[in-house]
Scaffold this motif. Structure first.
Motif, mmCIF file in Angstrom:
data_model
loop_
_atom_site.group_PDB
_atom_site.id
_atom_site.type_symbol
_atom_site.label_atom_id
_atom_site.label_comp_id
_atom_site.label_asym_id
_atom_site.label_seq_id
_atom_site.Cartn_x
_atom_site.Cartn_y
_atom_site.Cartn_z
ATOM 1 N N GLY A 150 0.698 -1.193 0.051
ATOM 2 C CA GLY A 150 -0.123 0.016 0.025
ATOM 3 C C GLY A 150 0.806 1.327 -0.206
ATOM 4 O O GLY A 150 1.997 1.257 0.037
ATOM 5 N N PHE A 151 0.256 2.445 0.168
ATOM 6 C CA PHE A 151 0.820 3.568 -0.095
ATOM 7 C C PHE A 151 1.462 4.039 1.485
ATOM 8 O O PHE A 151 1.131 3.988 2.184
ATOM 9 C CB PHE A 151 -0.186 4.816 -0.582
ATOM 10 C CG PHE A 151 -0.606 4.715 -1.908
ATOM 11 C CD1 PHE A 151 0.092 4.094 -3.023
ATOM 12 C CD2 PHE A 151 -1.994 4.760 -2.128
ATOM 13 C CE1 PHE A 151 -0.422 3.980 -4.219
ATOM 14 C CE2 PHE A 151 -2.454 4.753 -3.480
ATOM 15 C CZ PHE A 151 -1.636 4.228 -4.555
ATOM 16 N N THR A 152 2.376 4.986 1.017
ATOM 17 C CA THR A 152 2.847 5.803 2.391
ATOM 18 C C THR A 152 2.017 6.890 2.405
ATOM 19 O O THR A 152 1.149 7.319 1.596
ATOM 20 C CB THR A 152 4.339 6.197 2.271
ATOM 21 O OG1 THR A 152 4.254 7.224 1.308
ATOM 22 C CG2 THR A 152 5.372 4.940 1.712
ATOM 23 N N ASP A 153 2.077 7.934 3.670
ATOM 24 C CA ASP A 153 1.516 8.888 3.976
ATOM 25 C C ASP A 153 1.813 9.995 2.749
ATOM 26 O O ASP A 153 1.127 11.102 2.783
ATOM 27 C CB ASP A 153 1.673 9.351 5.304
ATOM 28 C CG ASP A 153 1.098 8.283 6.288
ATOM 29 O OD1 ASP A 153 0.145 7.569 5.956
ATOM 30 O OD2 ASP A 153 1.652 8.450 7.507
ATOM 31 N N TYR A 154 2.709 9.669 2.101
ATOM 32 C CA TYR A 154 3.085 10.856 1.081
ATOM 33 C C TYR A 154 2.837 10.552 -0.203
ATOM 34 O O TYR A 154 3.148 11.440 -1.311
ATOM 35 C CB TYR A 154 4.799 11.145 1.317
ATOM 36 C CG TYR A 154 5.173 11.282 2.788
ATOM 37 C CD1 TYR A 154 5.118 12.581 3.134
ATOM 38 C CD2 TYR A 154 5.889 10.101 3.485
ATOM 39 C CE1 TYR A 154 5.365 12.823 4.569
ATOM 40 C CE2 TYR A 154 6.244 10.517 4.709
ATOM 41 C CZ TYR A 154 5.948 11.825 5.388
ATOM 42 O OH TYR A 154 6.401 12.248 6.718
ATOM 43 N N ALA A 155 2.131 9.700 -0.506
ATOM 44 C CA ALA A 155 1.671 9.317 -1.800
ATOM 45 C C ALA A 155 0.851 10.213 -2.320
ATOM 46 O O ALA A 155 -0.233 10.606 -1.773
ATOM 47 C CB ALA A 155 1.270 7.921 -2.009
ATOM 48 N N ARG A 156 0.831 10.550 -3.762
ATOM 49 C CA ARG A 156 -0.089 11.433 -4.364
ATOM 50 C C ARG A 156 -1.215 10.640 -4.943
ATOM 51 O O ARG A 156 -0.881 9.611 -5.709
ATOM 52 C CB ARG A 156 0.319 12.367 -5.601
ATOM 53 C CG ARG A 156 1.527 13.174 -4.667
ATOM 54 C CD ARG A 156 2.287 14.124 -5.988
ATOM 55 N NE ARG A 156 1.466 14.857 -6.549
ATOM 56 C CZ ARG A 156 0.831 16.179 -6.012
ATOM 57 N NH1 ARG A 156 1.590 16.757 -5.211
ATOM 58 N NH2 ARG A 156 0.070 16.745 -6.920
ATOM 59 N N ASP A 157 -2.320 10.933 -5.001
ATOM 60 C CA ASP A 157 -3.512 10.166 -5.611
ATOM 61 C C ASP A 157 -3.392 10.122 -7.147
ATOM 62 O O ASP A 157 -3.782 9.289 -7.901
ATOM 63 C CB ASP A 157 -4.948 10.961 -5.137
ATOM 64 C CG ASP A 157 -5.312 10.350 -3.964
ATOM 65 O OD1 ASP A 157 -4.461 9.523 -3.333
ATOM 66 O OD2 ASP A 157 -6.401 11.138 -3.275
ATOM 67 N N ASP A 158 -2.843 10.981 -7.549
ATOM 68 C CA ASP A 158 -2.546 11.306 -9.093
ATOM 69 C C ASP A 158 -1.099 11.418 -9.565
ATOM 70 O O ASP A 158 -0.804 11.621 -10.753
ATOM 71 C CB ASP A 158 -3.306 12.729 -9.668
ATOM 72 C CG ASP A 158 -2.221 13.956 -9.012
ATOM 73 O OD1 ASP A 158 -1.507 13.720 -7.982
ATOM 74 O OD2 ASP A 158 -2.623 15.021 -9.472
ATOM 75 N N GLY A 159 -0.479 10.690 -8.671
ATOM 76 C CA GLY A 159 0.976 10.429 -8.973
ATOM 77 C C GLY A 159 1.456 8.950 -9.222
ATOM 78 O O GLY A 159 2.518 8.519 -8.659
ATOM 79 N N LEU A 160 0.455 8.172 -9.784
ATOM 80 C CA LEU A 160 0.612 6.767 -10.240
ATOM 81 C C LEU A 160 1.107 6.588 -11.556
ATOM 82 O O LEU A 160 0.590 7.120 -12.516
ATOM 83 C CB LEU A 160 -0.494 5.786 -9.939
ATOM 84 C CG LEU A 160 -0.782 5.744 -8.312
ATOM 85 C CD1 LEU A 160 -1.188 6.803 -7.724
ATOM 86 C CD2 LEU A 160 -1.863 4.536 -8.408
#
Length: 203
Positions: A150-160
């Motif tokens: 899963g994502f870390t707290d710093y992942a961007r929703d539109d940065g995949l």
């Protein structure tokens, strides 16, 4: 304890950093078009796969459960070595038919993948367990992110992004995804399938 002024400076920096985010060159997944050879079939034969090549009404020319060798080839009666890796089953069947035309009248060939090797990808960036991952054939981005914890707290929703090498292009194609659409199973993201060699990047 941080002073209010310092907290304000940090918050301002985060906001400005977010506003200045530059994703670079990319193509949205809804605008991405796979090469025609891969649109014909969702699966590309890989080294280590076990396949069956059946020549209709020619049992002596059919070959059940052939393992694709490390050189990407298989051996068939009368034809010797045939390139298999990197082709769809339908494309391989057509290639075998073409080579059999001088030996068999109107050959009809089918190719079935009996056992597929796992899809091998790399997942990098803002995930909890980055690294190389093995996924079941047909897996998409959701499975890759899940396998990476899963994502870390710093992942961007539109940065995949998925970085994918295509024949004839010197640099990988950079395919961008929106997490909200992906999680709602909407658009081309819902049917996008990862391939061995893809690199998933979460920014």
């Amino acid at each position: 304890m941080k002073s209010p002024a310092l907290l304000w400076i940090l918050l301002t920096g985060l906001v400005l950093g977010s506003a200045c985010y530059r994703p670079g060159r990319f193509v949205w997944v809804d605008d991405y078009r796979e090469p025609q050879a891969q649109q014909d079939d969702n699966y590309l034969i890989r080294r280590g796969d076990i396949i069956t090549v059946n020549v209709w009404n020619q049992g002596q020319l059919s070959s059940p459960r052939l393992r694709v060798r490390d050189d990407g080839r298989i051996s068939l009666p009368l034809l010797n070595d045939v390139d298999a890796a990197g082709q769809t089953p339908a494309a391989l069947a057509r290639a075998v038919e073409q080579r059999l035309k001088d030996l068999v009248a109107n050959p009809v060939v089918t190719v079935v993948v009996d056992e597929a090797q796992p899809v091998k990808v790399s997942v990098l960036g803002e995930v909890r367990n980055p690294g190389n991952k093995q996924l079941v054939p047909g897996a998409g981005l959701l499975q890759a992110v899940s396998e990476a914890g899963g994502f870390t707290d710093y992942a961007r929703d539109d940065g995949l992004y998925v970085l994918r090498r295509e024949p004839g292009y010197p640099a990988p194609v950079r395919i961008r995804f929106n997490w909200e659409l992906l999680s709602r199973n909407e658009g081309n993201a819902a049917t996008f399938r990862l391939r061995t060699g893809d690199v998933v990047v979460v920014e």
